[in-house]
Motif scaffolding. Structure first.
Motif, mmCIF file in Angstrom:
data_model
loop_
_atom_site.group_PDB
_atom_site.id
_atom_site.type_symbol
_atom_site.label_atom_id
_atom_site.label_comp_id
_atom_site.label_asym_id
_atom_site.label_seq_id
_atom_site.Cartn_x
_atom_site.Cartn_y
_atom_site.Cartn_z
ATOM 1 N N SER A 22 -1.150 0.320 6.471
ATOM 2 C CA SER A 22 -0.776 0.382 4.921
ATOM 3 C C SER A 22 -1.665 -0.615 3.939
ATOM 4 C CB SER A 22 0.608 0.187 4.785
ATOM 5 O OG SER A 22 0.807 -1.341 5.433
ATOM 6 N N SER A 24 -1.420 -1.719 -0.118
ATOM 7 C CA SER A 24 -0.686 -1.558 -1.429
ATOM 8 C C SER A 24 -1.321 -1.015 -2.622
ATOM 9 C CB SER A 24 -0.483 -3.188 -1.876
ATOM 10 O OG SER A 24 0.181 -3.344 -3.250
ATOM 11 N N TRP A 47 1.060 2.445 -0.457
ATOM 12 C CA TRP A 47 2.335 2.332 -0.785
ATOM 13 C C TRP A 47 2.335 1.754 -1.985
ATOM 14 C CZ3 TRP A 47 6.475 3.156 2.783
ATOM 15 C CH2 TRP A 47 6.069 3.846 4.043
ATOM 16 N N CYS A 49 4.819 -0.287 -3.503
ATOM 17 C CA CYS A 49 5.043 -1.563 -3.845
ATOM 18 C C CYS A 49 3.848 -2.545 -3.767
ATOM 19 C CB CYS A 49 5.965 -2.124 -2.540
ATOM 20 S SG CYS A 49 5.473 -1.629 -1.089
ATOM 21 N N HIS A 52 4.041 -6.531 0.215
ATOM 22 C CA HIS A 52 4.848 -6.097 1.094
ATOM 23 C C HIS A 52 6.142 -6.812 1.184
ATOM 24 C CE1 HIS A 52 2.112 -3.411 3.356
ATOM 25 N NE2 HIS A 52 1.115 -4.360 3.002
ATOM 26 N N CYS A 55 9.404 -5.869 -0.680
ATOM 27 C CA CYS A 55 10.312 -4.647 -0.164
ATOM 28 C C CYS A 55 11.118 -5.115 1.361
ATOM 29 C CB CYS A 55 9.707 -3.701 -0.168
ATOM 30 S SG CYS A 55 8.427 -3.197 1.020
ATOM 31 N N ASN A 56 10.615 -6.154 1.841
ATOM 32 C CA ASN A 56 10.962 -7.002 3.124
ATOM 33 C C ASN A 56 11.735 -8.064 2.969
ATOM 34 O OD1 ASN A 56 10.035 -4.653 4.229
ATOM 35 N ND2 ASN A 56 7.998 -5.611 4.628
ATOM 36 N N CYS A 68 10.141 1.662 -2.800
ATOM 37 C CA CYS A 68 8.839 1.402 -2.059
ATOM 38 C C CYS A 68 8.598 2.702 -1.294
ATOM 39 C CB CYS A 68 8.768 0.228 -0.983
ATOM 40 S SG CYS A 68 7.078 -0.064 -0.462
ATOM 41 N N CYS A 70 5.347 5.761 0.339
ATOM 42 C CA CYS A 70 4.060 5.849 0.605
ATOM 43 C C CYS A 70 3.775 7.085 -0.556
ATOM 44 C CB CYS A 70 3.851 6.240 2.188
ATOM 45 S SG CYS A 70 2.373 7.009 2.536
ATOM 46 N N SER A 156 3.172 -6.988 8.277
ATOM 47 C CA SER A 156 3.248 -6.179 6.828
ATOM 48 C C SER A 156 3.171 -4.713 7.223
ATOM 49 C CB SER A 156 2.105 -6.669 6.124
ATOM 50 O OG SER A 156 0.849 -6.420 6.575
ATOM 51 N N HIS A 159 8.093 -1.859 5.454
ATOM 52 C CA HIS A 159 8.262 -1.631 4.284
ATOM 53 C C HIS A 159 9.936 -1.100 4.162
ATOM 54 C CE1 HIS A 159 4.264 -1.082 2.687
ATOM 55 N NE2 HIS A 159 4.086 -0.419 4.118
ATOM 56 N N ASN A 160 10.635 -1.697 3.200
ATOM 57 C CA ASN A 160 12.002 -1.310 3.156
ATOM 58 C C ASN A 160 12.774 -1.952 4.341
ATOM 59 O OD1 ASN A 160 11.596 -0.384 0.568
ATOM 60 N ND2 ASN A 160 11.084 1.650 1.863
#
Length: 394
Positions: A22, A24, A47, A49, A52, A55-56, A68, A70, A156, A159-160
């Protein structure tokens, strides 16, 4: 019979898939290029967000995970096409500092869609037929939420507080091929009789014409290539965006200066011929694009080698990784192919499916016996005709 296929959920097709690499949305084009080269991934998911950890974090458990998403994917060919624009060749260093979102803005919306793991295969097929190329699916994760949160700072790909993979058109076609007997007699019909040969919306250029950057960009979005024709309309090769994914950013200068035939020769080999390299340099100087010479210098200092925390790596492969070059028939090859893969109007659907899958291509050119180009058959076309067959069986 149809029930045996449609009873599966999309999570069944995700078994063994690694988490998405991923990037950002706040990353730059240069950071995307660095990530693609550093990790060797063909595609990176982008993504929404900015960070990283945003959202984590433990706080994110209480907020809406939908914040967040894709929103797209990028590959080396995207970067190369972006750098090939004249304004970017005049200042490659500045172009690499532009936001990666510019690479996504040139694409149509809906190429990447989210889908829950319990969704049916039929839902996935319908999204593909609506234009989706990649379906983002949450992976089943054995970690507890507490472990996921503690893991997020080191990994990372989350996500979420979840990891994701994606399903591609190739995944769907491969799955349907495994049950191809259930679709009988459709798979044995010719692609011409099934009316799945696209005879209009494909891209061509003649051997001596300019390389046509807009056509390369469009073919990348449609997951096909640009066919190169001779004066009689016969297929003699192609410019494949998927071949560009195995090159480097130096090809940008070649796209901007060479003819279609010259570019085909430039990219079909691992190392371009020295005479073509010199020709690119001469034409750059003639067009006052001296700064772009840095792109084709072996030790270019344009690309920053600094590490980037906005992306992560995985070994996930994606469909459409076939390469282009000389025309060939149905021979399967392992690794990088230098062939332009073709079939004929009288080829059966199942034969073309196997051919495309064996070459990791999302399309196959259709030619007449004398080599005249007729059109192209794509994964989307194959899926559509099998979807219609499923509808008739339900």
């Amino acid at each position: 019979m149809a029930a045996s296929i449609l009873s599966h959920e999309v999570s069944d097709l995700c078994l063994g898939k690694p988490a998405l690499s991923s990037l950002s949305v706040s990353a730059t084009v240069g950071e995307a290029l660095s990530a693609l080269k550093r990790f060797g991934d063909l595609f990176l998911s982008v993504w929404s967000c900015d960070q990283h950890h945003s959202c984590n974090s433990p706080r994110s458990i209480k907020v809406d995970f939908a914040e967040c998403k894709c929103i797209g994917k990028v590959c080396l060919a995207d970067v190369i096409c972006f750098l090939s624009k004249e304004e970017n060749l005049k200042n490659p260093g500045k172009a690499l500092q532009e936001p990666v979102s510019l690479l996504l803005n040139s694409k149509v919306s809906g190429l990447v869609r989210h889908l829950e793991p319990h969704a049916s295969l039929l839902e996935a097929i319908d999204l593909i037929l609506e234009g989706a190329q990649n379906l983002v699916i949450p992976l089943h994760n054995p970690f507890t939420r507490k472990k996921l949160i503690s893991k997020s700072t080191a990994n990372s790909t989350l996500h979420n507080n979840r990891e994701y993979c994606w399903l591609t058109q190739e995944d769907i076609v491969r799955y349907l091929l495994n049950s191809i007997g259930l679709f009988s007699p459709t798979p044995n019909h010719t692609i011409e009789s099934l009316n799945i040969i696209d005879t209009e919306s494909f891209f061509t250029v003649h051997y001596d014409d300019p390389a046509a950057l807009p056509l390369i960009s469009q073919s990348l979005v449609k997951q096909t290539s640009v066919a190169i024709l001779d004066a009689d309309g016969k297929l003699i090769g192609e410019i494949s965006p998927f071949t560009l994914n195995f090159g480097d950013e130096t090809v940008a200068a070649a796209i901007a200066t060479l003819s279609a035939g010259e570019l085909m020769a430039y990219i079909e080999c691992g190392d371009p011929p020295e005479d073509l390299i010199m020709l690119v340099k001469e034409r750059l100087e003639e067009r006052n694009l001296g700064p772009a010479l840095d792109l084709i210098e072996e030790e270019s200092g344009i690309l920053s080698s600094s590490s980037d925390s906005s992306y992560s790596s995985s070994s996930d492969e994606e469909f459409g990784m076939g390469r282009s070059g000389r025309i060939a028939g149905n021979s399967a090859r392992v690794g990088r192919s230098t062939e332009t893969i073709v079939c004929y109007p009288w080829s059966s659907l199942v034969a073309v499916m196997i051919q495309a899958l064996s070459h990791r291509l999302s399309y196959t050119w259709v030619i007449e016996e004398d080599g005249t180009l007729v059109g192209v058959v794509t994964f989307a076309g194959m899926i559509k005709v099998l979807r219609e067959r499923l509808r008739s069986m339900v």
